[in-house]
Design a protein around this motif. Structure first.
Motif, PDB file in Angstrom:
ATOM      1  N   ASP A 195      -0.143  -3.180  -9.100  1.00  0.00           N
ATOM      2  CA  ASP A 195       1.199  -3.754  -8.990  1.00  0.00           C
ATOM      3  C   ASP A 195       1.878  -3.839 -10.355  1.00  0.00           C
ATOM      4  O   ASP A 195       3.077  -3.557 -10.486  1.00  0.00           O
ATOM      5  CB  ASP A 195       1.129  -5.150  -8.351  1.00  0.00           C
ATOM      6  CG  ASP A 195       0.831  -5.105  -6.866  1.00  0.00           C
ATOM      7  OD1 ASP A 195       1.079  -4.052  -6.245  1.00  0.00           O
ATOM      8  OD2 ASP A 195       0.338  -6.117  -6.327  1.00  0.00           O
ATOM      9  N   TYR A 196       1.102  -4.235 -11.363  1.00  0.00           N
ATOM     10  CA  TYR A 196       1.665  -4.353 -12.708  1.00  0.00           C
ATOM     11  C   TYR A 196       2.105  -2.983 -13.221  1.00  0.00           C
ATOM     12  O   TYR A 196       3.195  -2.839 -13.790  1.00  0.00           O
ATOM     13  CB  TYR A 196       0.628  -4.958 -13.652  1.00  0.00           C
ATOM     14  CG  TYR A 196       1.222  -5.448 -14.956  1.00  0.00           C
ATOM     15  CD1 TYR A 196       1.619  -6.767 -15.102  1.00  0.00           C
ATOM     16  CD2 TYR A 196       1.401  -4.579 -16.028  1.00  0.00           C
ATOM     17  CE1 TYR A 196       2.176  -7.220 -16.288  1.00  0.00           C
ATOM     18  CE2 TYR A 196       1.961  -5.025 -17.218  1.00  0.00           C
ATOM     19  CZ  TYR A 196       2.351  -6.342 -17.340  1.00  0.00           C
ATOM     20  OH  TYR A 196       2.913  -6.776 -18.515  1.00  0.00           O
ATOM     21  N   ALA A 197       1.262  -1.970 -13.022  1.00  0.00           N
ATOM     22  CA  ALA A 197       1.591  -0.619 -13.481  1.00  0.00           C
ATOM     23  C   ALA A 197       2.815  -0.074 -12.766  1.00  0.00           C
ATOM     24  O   ALA A 197       3.675   0.583 -13.375  1.00  0.00           O
ATOM     25  CB  ALA A 197       0.387   0.311 -13.267  1.00  0.00           C
ATOM     26  N   PHE A 202       6.779   2.557 -12.614  1.00  0.00           N
ATOM     27  CA  PHE A 202       7.267   3.257 -11.424  1.00  0.00           C
ATOM     28  C   PHE A 202       7.973   2.291 -10.474  1.00  0.00           C
ATOM     29  O   PHE A 202       7.567   2.120  -9.324  1.00  0.00           O
ATOM     30  CB  PHE A 202       6.094   3.945 -10.707  1.00  0.00           C
ATOM     31  CG  PHE A 202       5.209   4.752 -11.608  1.00  0.00           C
ATOM     32  CD1 PHE A 202       5.663   5.938 -12.184  1.00  0.00           C
ATOM     33  CD2 PHE A 202       3.925   4.327 -11.919  1.00  0.00           C
ATOM     34  CE1 PHE A 202       4.863   6.683 -13.030  1.00  0.00           C
ATOM     35  CE2 PHE A 202       3.106   5.061 -12.754  1.00  0.00           C
ATOM     36  CZ  PHE A 202       3.576   6.247 -13.322  1.00  0.00           C
ATOM     37  N   PRO A 203       9.025   1.645 -10.944  1.00  0.00           N
ATOM     38  CA  PRO A 203       9.686   0.608 -10.133  1.00  0.00           C
ATOM     39  C   PRO A 203      10.332   1.137  -8.856  1.00  0.00           C
ATOM     40  O   PRO A 203      10.677   0.339  -7.972  1.00  0.00           O
ATOM     41  CB  PRO A 203      10.739   0.038 -11.098  1.00  0.00           C
ATOM     42  CG  PRO A 203      10.986   1.138 -12.092  1.00  0.00           C
ATOM     43  CD  PRO A 203       9.660   1.816 -12.262  1.00  0.00           C
ATOM     44  N   SER A 207       6.931   0.775  -1.452  1.00  0.00           N
ATOM     45  CA  SER A 207       6.127   0.749  -0.237  1.00  0.00           C
ATOM     46  C   SER A 207       5.064  -0.346  -0.341  1.00  0.00           C
ATOM     47  O   SER A 207       4.853  -0.940  -1.407  1.00  0.00           O
ATOM     48  CB  SER A 207       5.463   2.104  -0.003  1.00  0.00           C
ATOM     49  OG  SER A 207       4.749   2.503  -1.162  1.00  0.00           O
ATOM     50  N   THR A 208       4.375  -0.586   0.768  1.00  0.00           N
ATOM     51  CA  THR A 208       3.332  -1.610   0.800  1.00  0.00           C
ATOM     52  C   THR A 208       2.038  -1.014   1.348  1.00  0.00           C
ATOM     53  O   THR A 208       2.005   0.122   1.815  1.00  0.00           O
ATOM     54  CB  THR A 208       3.757  -2.793   1.690  1.00  0.00           C
ATOM     55  OG1 THR A 208       4.006  -2.305   3.022  1.00  0.00           O
ATOM     56  CG2 THR A 208       5.011  -3.452   1.143  1.00  0.00           C
ATOM     57  N   ILE A 214      -1.140   5.434  -2.583  1.00  0.00           N
ATOM     58  CA  ILE A 214      -0.968   6.893  -2.537  1.00  0.00           C
ATOM     59  C   ILE A 214       0.229   7.301  -3.383  1.00  0.00           C
ATOM     60  O   ILE A 214       0.172   8.259  -4.161  1.00  0.00           O
ATOM     61  CB  ILE A 214      -0.794   7.355  -1.079  1.00  0.00           C
ATOM     62  CG1 ILE A 214      -2.079   7.099  -0.287  1.00  0.00           C
ATOM     63  CG2 ILE A 214      -0.443   8.841  -1.025  1.00  0.00           C
ATOM     64  CD1 ILE A 214      -1.914   7.264   1.207  1.00  0.00           C
ATOM     65  N   GLU A 215       1.325   6.571  -3.240  1.00  0.00           N
ATOM     66  CA  GLU A 215       2.529   6.894  -4.015  1.00  0.00           C
ATOM     67  C   GLU A 215       2.305   6.637  -5.504  1.00  0.00           C
ATOM     68  O   GLU A 215       2.833   7.362  -6.353  1.00  0.00           O
ATOM     69  CB  GLU A 215       3.715   6.087  -3.488  1.00  0.00           C
ATOM     70  CG  GLU A 215       4.162   6.516  -2.103  1.00  0.00           C
ATOM     71  CD  GLU A 215       5.387   5.755  -1.621  1.00  0.00           C
ATOM     72  OE1 GLU A 215       6.103   5.157  -2.470  1.00  0.00           O
ATOM     73  OE2 GLU A 215       5.637   5.741  -0.406  1.00  0.00           O
ATOM     74  N   PHE A 216       1.522   5.616  -5.804  1.00  0.00           N
ATOM     75  CA  PHE A 216       1.195   5.339  -7.202  1.00  0.00           C
ATOM     76  C   PHE A 216       0.398   6.489  -7.802  1.00  0.00           C
ATOM     77  O   PHE A 216       0.723   6.984  -8.891  1.00  0.00           O
ATOM     78  CB  PHE A 216       0.403   4.036  -7.302  1.00  0.00           C
ATOM     79  CG  PHE A 216      -0.212   3.780  -8.649  1.00  0.00           C
ATOM     80  CD1 PHE A 216       0.580   3.557  -9.765  1.00  0.00           C
ATOM     81  CD2 PHE A 216      -1.594   3.774  -8.807  1.00  0.00           C
ATOM     82  CE1 PHE A 216       0.019   3.343 -11.022  1.00  0.00           C
ATOM     83  CE2 PHE A 216      -2.166   3.553 -10.043  1.00  0.00           C
ATOM     84  CZ  PHE A 216      -1.366   3.332 -11.156  1.00  0.00           C
TER      85      PHE A 216
END
Length: 470
Positions: A195-197, A202-203, A207-208, A214-216
């Motif tokens: 979450d921090y990264a 990548f603001p 998604s949750t 996956i998107e990260f």
């Protein structure tokens, strides 16, 4: 200079309070005034020398050493961490973006494993000069604010004057940071770190659940491709692409064994410890892909079950090659100013690279010659005369502008860097440094008056080696 605490709320394993060690006689050697202006930092030599050597500490923010794991030349070390670096805190630039302010060489930490935690003047100056050169060349990189000499001797082979380098980075979150928390079984910390990264780098990811991971991973992969493409465009060899030296932000970090390629050869290696060529110039894409796979493994504990995680993460990792090849082909199209796309372009590029390797042509100067030949009767290597005719057919009126924007005229040549470092090690100053860095005000503009910086070394760095500097 107002510092803010960072990372301590993610996991007690990730950021461990650790004080730098005061030094005998801190003196400000190098200071990046342009960079300092972006943070409203005043050039107060006495104050900065004490602060940026670790001899004076902001009592409101506790310095920390960051923990991380790392695959070093393929071998996993579960607990590495900052063995000679102290994060003083985060500082905001004029746009409000937070940057880590880290001292490298400020003494031993809980992760030092018996080392002294110090840095010699040579590696400190190398990081300052190389990071500023790459920044000027448009490569994503950590930045250097200052180098402070310590007045102490660092006992290496041979003993050297000591120094502390101040590094600024959007963050120091590495692939190894995720490996560390995953290895320690800190699932809550791992989730917080993701979450921090995302919030930091990548603001746009909103998604949750598992889709968020996956998107990260996809975003990090894209950043790594962009970074490696930019390295290969200018002939940069990182030299030590371990997972602990792979920043999630896609910024270049760790300039110890780095070097620039002279004669074109995908197998070029300069690092004294890279005996197998793992991090050779042409192998950098494969290693970036390998590192992404290690990140994917670290994210598996965040999924409902391992089988589902592998099923969802594998396509992202396996998609690296296709994405990279598309970007790589675009890079060559730009470096050669090719008009549109043509089915024969791949063969044209392959023939050029084959000729460059066969005739041991300098990478940077060959593309300079091709670029400038579009405007004037510029000398082309004899070995490329016939190829040049075929290439000319594929150029257009826009080719010069395209090529000049991506083919640097000036690069931080290895022999020049070594001359500057030798001067600093011998006398604490350099007659070359200012003029050299001035050449990077416009590194993509070809100017014959910069003849000194345009030339490749006479022996093409035949026996040149780089070292990690620890």
């Amino acid at each position: 200079m107002k510092l803010q605490t960072r990372y301590t709320d993610i996991s007690e394993l990730l950021a461990i309070k650790d004080m730098p060690s005061a030094v005998a006689e801190p003196q400000l050697l190098l200071f990046n005034d342009k960079l300092a202006d972006n943070f409203a930092i005043k050039h107060d030599s006495e104050f900065l020398a004490k602060l940026l050597s670790g001899s004076t500490i902001d009592n409101d923010v506790a310095p920390v050493a960051l923990g991380y794991s790392g695959h070093q030349f393929g071998h996993f070390s579960p607990r590495l961490g900052d063995g000679r670096a102290h994060l003083l805190g985060a500082i905001a630039d004029k746009d409000g973006t937070l940057w880590d302010l880290q001292l490298k060489g400020a003494g031993a930490t809980v992760f030092s494993r018996g080392g002294d935690g110090r840095c010699a003047i040579g590696p400190a100056v190398r990081e300052y000069i190389m990071s500023e050169a790459l920044h000027a060349l448009g490569i994503a990189t950590t930045r250097c604010l200052a180098v402070v000499t310590t007045g102490e001797t660092v006992y290496r082979q041979p003993p050297r004057p000591g120094a502390v380098v101040t590094r600024l980075a959007k963050s120091h979150i590495r692939v190894g940071s995720f490996q560390y928390l995953a290895t320690q079984g800190d699932i809550e910390g791992l989730e917080k770190l993701v979450d921090y990264a995302i919030n930091c780098h990548f603001p746009d990811i909103n998604s949750t659940g598992e889709q968020r991971y996956i998107e990260f991973l996809t975003a990090v992969l894209d950043k790594q491709i962009e970074l490696v493409i930019s390295w290969m465009r200018i002939g940069f060899i990182h030299g030590v692409m371990n997972t602990d030296n792979t920043l999630i932000s896609g910024e270049t970090i760790d300039y110890g064994p780095c070097a620039m390629m002279n004669q074109f050869d995908l197998d070029t290696v300069f690092s004294s410890i890279d005996h197998q060529g793992r991090y050779a110039f042409g192998n950098q894409p494969n290693i970036a892909n390998w590192n992404i796979a290690r990140l994917a493994e670290s994210l598996i504990p965040l999924f409902a079950d391992q089988e589902s995680a592998v099923e969802q993460l594998s396509p992202v990792v396996n998609g690296f090659a296709a994405k990279f090849n598309d970007a790589f082909n675009t890079m060559w199209q730009q470096k050669l100013g090719l008009a549109g796309q043509h089915e024969g372009d791949h063969a044209l590029v392959s023939e050029l690279l084959g000729l460059m390797k066969q005739h041991q042509l300098d990478y940077t100067n060959t593309f300079n010659a091709l670029t400038e030949s579009l405007l004037a009767d510029f000398a082309i290597p004899t070995s490329l005369k016939e190829w040049h005719k075929k290439w000319n057919v594929r150029t257009s009126s826009k080719s010069y502008e395209t090529m000049r924007a991506v083919n640097p005229a000036v690069i931080p040549r290895n022999h020049t860097i070594e001359m500057i470092l030798a001067e600093y090690e011998a006398s604490g100053e350099s007659s070359l440094k200012d003029a050299f860095l001035e050449a990077f005000n416009d590194p993509y503009v070809y100017d014959e008056r910069q003849f000194e910086w345009l030339q490749a070394p006479k022996d093409y760095d035949k026996n040149y080696q780089t070292f990690c500097g620890t």
